[in-house]
Design a protein around this motif. Structure first.
Motif, PDB file in Angstrom:
ATOM      1  N   PRO A   1      19.385 -24.342  51.553  1.00 13.81           N
ATOM      2  CA  PRO A   1      19.898 -23.245  52.123  1.00 13.81           C
ATOM      3  C   PRO A   1      21.814 -23.380  52.779  1.00 13.81           C
ATOM      4  O   PRO A   1      21.742 -23.278  51.372  1.00 13.81           O
ATOM      5  CB  PRO A   1      19.369 -24.189  53.892  1.00 13.81           C
ATOM      6  CG  PRO A   1      19.664 -25.099  53.230  1.00 13.81           C
ATOM      7  CD  PRO A   1      18.814 -25.235  51.354  1.00 13.81           C
ATOM      8  N   VAL A   2      22.515 -22.654  53.299  1.00 19.57           N
ATOM      9  CA  VAL A   2      23.262 -22.191  52.779  1.00 19.57           C
ATOM     10  C   VAL A   2      24.766 -23.067  54.245  1.00 19.57           C
ATOM     11  O   VAL A   2      25.572 -22.199  54.565  1.00 19.57           O
ATOM     12  CB  VAL A   2      23.684 -20.367  52.662  1.00 19.57           C
ATOM     13  CG1 VAL A   2      23.476 -20.039  51.159  1.00 19.57           C
ATOM     14  CG2 VAL A   2      23.298 -19.273  53.249  1.00 19.57           C
TER      15      VAL A   2
ATOM     16  N   ARG B   1      11.440 -29.005  42.689  1.00 18.49           N
ATOM     17  CA  ARG B   1      11.745 -28.168  41.638  1.00 18.49           C
ATOM     18  C   ARG B   1      10.837 -28.913  40.367  1.00 18.49           C
ATOM     19  O   ARG B   1      11.409 -29.761  39.159  1.00 18.49           O
ATOM     20  CB  ARG B   1      12.716 -29.057  41.294  1.00 18.49           C
ATOM     21  CG  ARG B   1      13.867 -28.310  40.231  1.00 18.49           C
ATOM     22  CD  ARG B   1      14.747 -28.277  40.365  1.00 18.49           C
ATOM     23  NE  ARG B   1      15.879 -27.225  39.685  1.00 18.49           N
ATOM     24  CZ  ARG B   1      16.858 -27.125  38.986  1.00 18.49           C
ATOM     25  NH1 ARG B   1      18.312 -28.183  39.592  1.00 18.49           N
ATOM     26  NH2 ARG B   1      17.444 -26.240  38.468  1.00 18.49           N
TER      27      ARG B   1
ATOM     28  N   HIS C   1      27.909 -23.801  54.342  1.00 20.10           N
ATOM     29  CA  HIS C   1      28.914 -22.866  53.203  1.00 20.10           C
ATOM     30  C   HIS C   1      29.579 -22.353  54.678  1.00 20.10           C
ATOM     31  O   HIS C   1      30.182 -22.116  55.404  1.00 20.10           O
ATOM     32  CB  HIS C   1      28.894 -21.558  52.751  1.00 20.10           C
ATOM     33  CG  HIS C   1      27.820 -22.161  50.905  1.00 20.10           C
ATOM     34  ND1 HIS C   1      28.194 -22.042  50.336  1.00 20.10           N
ATOM     35  CD2 HIS C   1      26.322 -22.747  51.166  1.00 20.10           C
ATOM     36  CE1 HIS C   1      27.871 -21.921  49.194  1.00 20.10           C
ATOM     37  NE2 HIS C   1      26.777 -22.534  49.764  1.00 20.10           N
TER      38      HIS C   1
HETATM   39  N1  EPU Z   1      22.442 -27.940  50.903  1.00 15.15           N
HETATM   40  C1  EPU Z   1      21.471 -28.114  51.796  1.00 15.15           C
HETATM   41  N2  EPU Z   1      23.056 -26.528  52.692  1.00 15.15           N
HETATM   42  C2  EPU Z   1      23.930 -26.002  52.050  1.00 15.15           C
HETATM   43  C3  EPU Z   1      23.785 -25.946  50.434  1.00 15.15           C
HETATM   44  C4  EPU Z   1      23.032 -27.108  50.176  1.00 15.15           C
HETATM   45  O1  EPU Z   1      21.591 -28.255  53.113  1.00 15.15           O
HETATM   46  O2  EPU Z   1      24.642 -25.008  52.654  1.00 15.15           O
HETATM   47  C5  EPU Z   1      21.315 -28.719  49.555  1.00 15.15           C
HETATM   48  C6  EPU Z   1      20.380 -28.244  48.826  1.00 15.15           C
HETATM   49  O3  EPU Z   1      19.841 -27.973  49.761  1.00 15.15           O
HETATM   50  C7  EPU Z   1      20.220 -29.243  48.249  1.00 15.15           C
HETATM   51  C8  EPU Z   1      21.598 -29.171  47.536  1.00 15.15           C
HETATM   52  O4  EPU Z   1      22.165 -29.863  49.139  1.00 15.15           O
HETATM   53  O5  EPU Z   1      18.917 -30.437  48.209  1.00 15.15           O
HETATM   54  C9  EPU Z   1      22.516 -29.542  46.653  1.00 15.15           C
HETATM   55  O6  EPU Z   1      22.317 -28.566  46.352  1.00 15.15           O
HETATM   56  P1  EPU Z   1      24.359 -27.521  46.071  1.00 15.15           P
HETATM   57  O7  EPU Z   1      24.438 -26.819  47.382  1.00 15.15           O
HETATM   58  O8  EPU Z   1      25.340 -27.845  45.577  1.00 15.15           O
HETATM   59  O9  EPU Z   1      23.271 -26.491  45.147  1.00 15.15           O
HETATM   60  P2  EPU Z   1      24.502 -24.960  44.955  1.00 15.15           P
HETATM   61  O10 EPU Z   1      25.616 -25.704  44.841  1.00 15.15           O
HETATM   62  O11 EPU Z   1      23.276 -24.159  45.332  1.00 15.15           O
HETATM   63  C10 EPU Z   1      25.020 -25.788  42.220  1.00 15.15           C
HETATM   64  C11 EPU Z   1      24.780 -25.106  41.133  1.00 15.15           C
HETATM   65  C12 EPU Z   1      22.727 -25.504  40.367  1.00 15.15           C
HETATM   66  C13 EPU Z   1      22.533 -27.644  40.818  1.00 15.15           C
HETATM   67  C14 EPU Z   1      22.850 -27.661  41.734  1.00 15.15           C
HETATM   68  C15 EPU Z   1      23.371 -29.588  42.042  1.00 15.15           C
HETATM   69  C16 EPU Z   1      25.875 -23.569  40.965  1.00 15.15           C
HETATM   70  C17 EPU Z   1      25.632 -22.171  40.683  1.00 15.15           C
HETATM   71  N3  EPU Z   1      24.567 -23.839  41.010  1.00 15.15           N
HETATM   72  O12 EPU Z   1      23.517 -25.457  43.435  1.00 15.15           O
HETATM   73  O13 EPU Z   1      22.912 -25.098  39.661  1.00 15.15           O
HETATM   74  O14 EPU Z   1      20.912 -26.804  40.301  1.00 15.15           O
HETATM   75  O15 EPU Z   1      24.240 -27.211  42.193  1.00 15.15           O
HETATM   76  O16 EPU Z   1      24.240 -29.535  41.249  1.00 15.15           O
HETATM   77  O17 EPU Z   1      26.901 -23.988  40.848  1.00 15.15           O
HETATM   78  C18 EPU Z   1      21.443 -24.135  37.909  1.00 15.15           C
HETATM   79  O18 EPU Z   1      22.222 -24.429  36.757  1.00 15.15           O
HETATM   80  O19 EPU Z   1      20.015 -23.888  36.767  1.00 15.15           O
HETATM   81  C19 EPU Z   1      21.725 -24.462  38.708  1.00 15.15           C
HETATM   82  C20 EPU Z   1      20.327 -24.244  40.125  1.00 15.15           C
END
Ligand code: EPU
Length: 416
Positions: free
Chosen positions: A122-123, A331, A126
């Motif tokens: 989800p986003v 995952r 953000h």
């Molecule tokens: N989450 C929410 N709401 C949001 C955003 C996140 O509930 O609005 C939850 C996600 O569902 C998850 C947790 O928060 O359970 C953490 O997710 P996060 O948002 O930190 O992940 P991301 O920012 O989308 C980045 C990396 C990923 C990495 C994750 C966790 C980037 C571009 N991507 O993703 O990298 O797995 O942090 O460390 O920085 C990879 O490189 O293979 C990869 C998937």
């Protein structure tokens, strides 16, 4: 569609240099939208996610010049604020354009990324974060449409410490009017790196790398020069491959402090580690590793991006261990493929119980996501016989020349 074919043939030995971190380079590229002045970025990894986001930047009107690992991005003539679905669906990190576009141009239309192989992703963080800064956000026709004449500083507490949401808010707040405080921020090293870049552009940020960040908004930001830090996950992937193949390697151009938890687990598995400022040596003395329990959690704990690689290591180790995935709900797609190679893994919800086998056998397998591909590569290097890994475009999203790098350490690997 490319395939990688590996004949498992014993230990990886030698030296390897890691590239710049994909997940650090992506927000840095997005941050260049915050200024009309050119940005010069070094140590850009040669991976597909980077080419994709650069195409997206060009679509917005940015001028991009690439020269090897160097990059100049000029966002002086950006004339669009729309990140279309066709691009966003191939690179979820496009969500990182939302904050900077809105902060500089007062509007942004970024396609909702949708789910992906590892979960729903989800986003909401953000969106609510930007709303807290005064943006009006609506979802129309699959697009996040955000509007704000000028963002206003505010206090916002993340429900979950999201990496890219923290980055988005940091970039947006840098150009907001007034002071923003962000709580429960992600701590991943990519965040202080982004903050360092933003400060070099003229932003006023304190506390990045801790859970509480304070940003004093400024009116304009200027161009600067930045060097992308080394990829901690690429580093961890090579070390785990060496551990699984009972090898002895030195990883150069890295930063051991970024992956202390992973290094601790490799030591627990029986590997001998030595490290300097920018290198790590792992030796196994030719011995099989012991299985180690791992539980993924936000930095500085064990990273979800290393979970699949440790699943491969445990599949070949002595004893049994549990692997718990706490970040993404889906995952474990690599488990079924590992089982095709003879791995003994039981899945119970978000826990995998892995019983190490003396050997795995080569088989045709399919990569399902980026880190799942790395897991299959590791299993194949250590397995008996030939493994064909299909759909390696996932691998190319995040690893620079991994086949050549592995071949240089003795792997029998080819791409077709
Ligand atoms: N989450 C929410 N709401 C949001 C955003 C996140 O509930 O609005 C939850 C996600 O569902 C998850 C947790 O928060 O359970 C953490 O997710 P996060 O948002 O930190 O992940 P991301 O920012 O989308 C980045 C990396 C990923 C990495 C994750 C966790 C980037 C571009 N991507 O993703 O990298 O797995 O942090 O460390 O920085 C990879 O490189 O293979 C990869 C998937």
């Amino acid at each position: 569609m490319d395939k990688i074919i590996i004949s498992g043939n014993g230990p990886l030995c030698g030296e390897v240099r890691v590239a710049g971190a994909k997940n650090a380079a992506l927000p840095i590229i997005a941050a260049s939208l915050l200024t009309p002045e050119p940005m010069k970025i070094g140590n850009i990894p040669g991976v597909r996610d980077i080419s994709t986001i650069l195409k997206l930047m060009e679509l917005l009107g940015a001028r991009v010049e690439r020269d090897g690992t160097g990059l100049v991005i000029d966002c002086g003539e950006v004339n669009s604020v729309q990140a279309p679905y066709e691009m966003v669906k191939t690179i979820r990190a496009s969500i990182l354009l939302l904050g900077p576009l809105l902060a500089r141009f007062g509007e942004a239309d970024v396609s909702l990324p949708g789910g992906c192989a590892i979960g729903t992703r989800p986003v909401n963080e953000h969106i609510s974060g930007l709303e807290a800064l005064g943006a009006e956000v609506s979802i129309e026709g699959g697009y996040i449409k955000a509007r704000a004449k000028r963002l206003r500083g505010a206090s916002y507490t993340f429900d979950v410490p999201s990496v890219t949401a923290t980055e988005n808010l940091l970039m947006a707040a840098a150009l907001a009017d007034g002071i923003t405080t962000l709580e429960n921020c992600a701590l991943e090293p990519e965040i202080p790196d982004l903050a360092q870049l933003l400060c070099a552009m003229g932003a006023k940020i304190r506390g990045a790398g801790t859970s509480s960040i304070r940003i004093e908004g400024v009116n304009t930001l200027q161009g600067t020069i930045h060097h992308v830090p080394p990829d901690r996950i690429e580093t961890g992937t090579f070390l785990t491959a060496a551990a699984a193949t009972r090898g002895d390697i030195i990883v150069q151009d890295t930063k051991p402090e970024f992956l202390q938890h992973v290094l601790g687990k490799l030591e627990q598995a029986g590997c001998l580690l030595q490290q300097g400022n920018d290198w790590i040596r792992l030796s196994t003395g030719g011995k099989r590793c012991r299985a180690v329990n791992v539980t993924t959690a936000p930095y500085p704990a064990f990273p979800t991006d290393m979970q699949a690689q440790f699943m491969a290591l445990n599949s070949l180790a002595e004893g049994s261990a549990t692997v718990v995935e706490n970040i993404f709900e889906n995952r474990f797609m690599h488990v079924a493929e590992l089982q095709r190679m003879g791995a003994d893994v039981e899945l119970q919800g978000h826990t995998a119980i892995v019983h190490g086998q003396a050997r795995l056998q080569g088989a045709p397998v399919m990569a399902t996501d980026l880190r799942a591909s790395a897991c299959l590569i590791i299993a194949a290097l250590a397995a008996e016989g030939e493994t064909t890994i299909d759909r390696v475009y996932h691998l190319d999203r995040g690893y620079t020349n991994i086949d050549t790098k592995l071949a240089d350490m003795g792997a029998v690997i080819r791409r077709e």
